[in-house]
Design a protein around this motif. Structure first.
Motif, short mmCIF file in Angstrom:
data_model
loop_
_atom_site.label_atom_id
_atom_site.label_comp_id
_atom_site.label_asym_id
_atom_site.label_seq_id
_atom_site.Cartn_x
_atom_site.Cartn_y
_atom_site.Cartn_z
N ILE A 21 0.82 -1.22 0.00
CA ILE A 21 0.00 0.00 0.00
C ILE A 21 0.85 1.27 0.00
O ILE A 21 0.29 2.37 0.07
CB ILE A 21 -0.98 0.01 1.20
CG1 ILE A 21 -0.26 -0.25 2.55
CG2 ILE A 21 -2.07 -1.03 1.01
CD1 ILE A 21 0.38 0.95 3.17
N LEU A 22 2.17 1.13 -0.08
CA LEU A 22 3.04 2.29 0.07
C LEU A 22 3.24 3.01 -1.26
O LEU A 22 3.54 2.40 -2.28
CB LEU A 22 4.39 1.86 0.64
CG LEU A 22 5.31 2.99 1.11
CD1 LEU A 22 4.67 3.73 2.28
CD2 LEU A 22 6.67 2.45 1.52
N ASP A 23 3.09 4.34 -1.21
CA ASP A 23 3.24 5.17 -2.41
C ASP A 23 4.47 6.07 -2.36
O ASP A 23 4.84 6.65 -3.39
CB ASP A 23 2.00 6.05 -2.60
CG ASP A 23 0.73 5.24 -2.77
OD1 ASP A 23 0.60 4.56 -3.80
OD2 ASP A 23 -0.12 5.28 -1.86
N GLY A 24 5.10 6.21 -1.19
CA GLY A 24 6.25 7.10 -1.10
C GLY A 24 6.79 7.18 0.31
O GLY A 24 6.30 6.51 1.22
N VAL A 25 7.79 8.03 0.49
CA VAL A 25 8.46 8.19 1.78
C VAL A 25 8.73 9.67 2.03
O VAL A 25 9.04 10.41 1.09
CB VAL A 25 9.81 7.42 1.80
CG1 VAL A 25 10.54 7.65 3.12
CG2 VAL A 25 9.59 5.94 1.57
#
Length: 216
Positions: A21-25
């Motif tokens: 579910i990760l799109d960025g940091v």
């Protein structure tokens, strides 16, 4: 709504990315220091490693506060990887730098937003993201989510393309309320993301299913 993880910890970044579910940091000097990352070369290599893990925007914060220095530092950060977004503070020279970065096709994240007026200035300068710090606003006795709502309404009315990146998230409820308020992105610690998984009725239901399955 996109999910970013707010950390420099590689294990947590990988865990969030593996969740799917990760799109960025997002990162900042405090988070880097927390992981013991010091020195320009080490910081650069750490950003490269993060970019290798996550296929999405990675906010890298400048330490400078004057226009010329922000530009020079931002250019170096942007050169690390195409996914790097230069994180710039909401100050006068920061707004000027955001305009320069925008004109030169470098993505930016305007950080330390605490008012709708600040968000408007950043959007006018062409910021890719604005980062309202709702947790810190809550700490001051006001409702940070209301600021998210206000900015979302203004951006919709004015047609600004800048995305609202809700920052300083403290818990899972913050994430849900930001989604309701119209935030485009939510950046938060891994614990807050994982807390969305939990509900006692889910645990009870799963235990019941497993118990019934044994009887089959």
């Amino acid at each position: 709504m996109k999910f970013f993880i707010d950390t420099a910890n590689l294990a947590q970044i990988k865990e969030a990315n593996d969740l799917g579910i990760l799109d960025g940091v997002t990162t900042n000097p405090s988070l880097m220091a927390k992981e013991g990352i010091k020195g320009a070369d080490n910081i650069t290599n750490h950003y490269k490693t993060i970019c290798d893990i996550v296929d999405g925007d990675i906010s890298a914060e400048v330490l400078s506060t004057t226009f010329e220095e922000i530009i020079e530092e931002g250019k170096k950060l942007a050169a690390i990887h195409p996914n790097i977004v230069v994180k710039v503070p909401m100050i006068k020279d920061g707004v000027k730098a955001i305009k320069w970065f925008t004109d030169n096709k470098i993505k930016t994240n305007c950080t330390l937003i605490f008012s709708a007026g600040q968000a408007i200035l950043a959007a006018k300068a062409g910021a890719t993201y604005v980062s309202p710090f709702l947790g810190r606003i809550d700490d001051s006795g006001w409702d940070g989510v209301q600021l998210i709502e206000q900015i979302a309404q203004i951006f919709a009315v004015q047609g600004f393309k800048t995305e609202i990146l809700a920052a300083s998230i403290r818990n899972a409820n913050h994430i849900i309320r930001c989604a309701e308020a119209g935030a485009d992105v939510c950046t938060c610690p891994l614990d807050s993301i994982l807390a969305l998984l939990k509900h006692p009725l889910t645990d009870i239901g799963l235990a019941k299913f497993l118990e019934d399955a044994k009887k089959m």
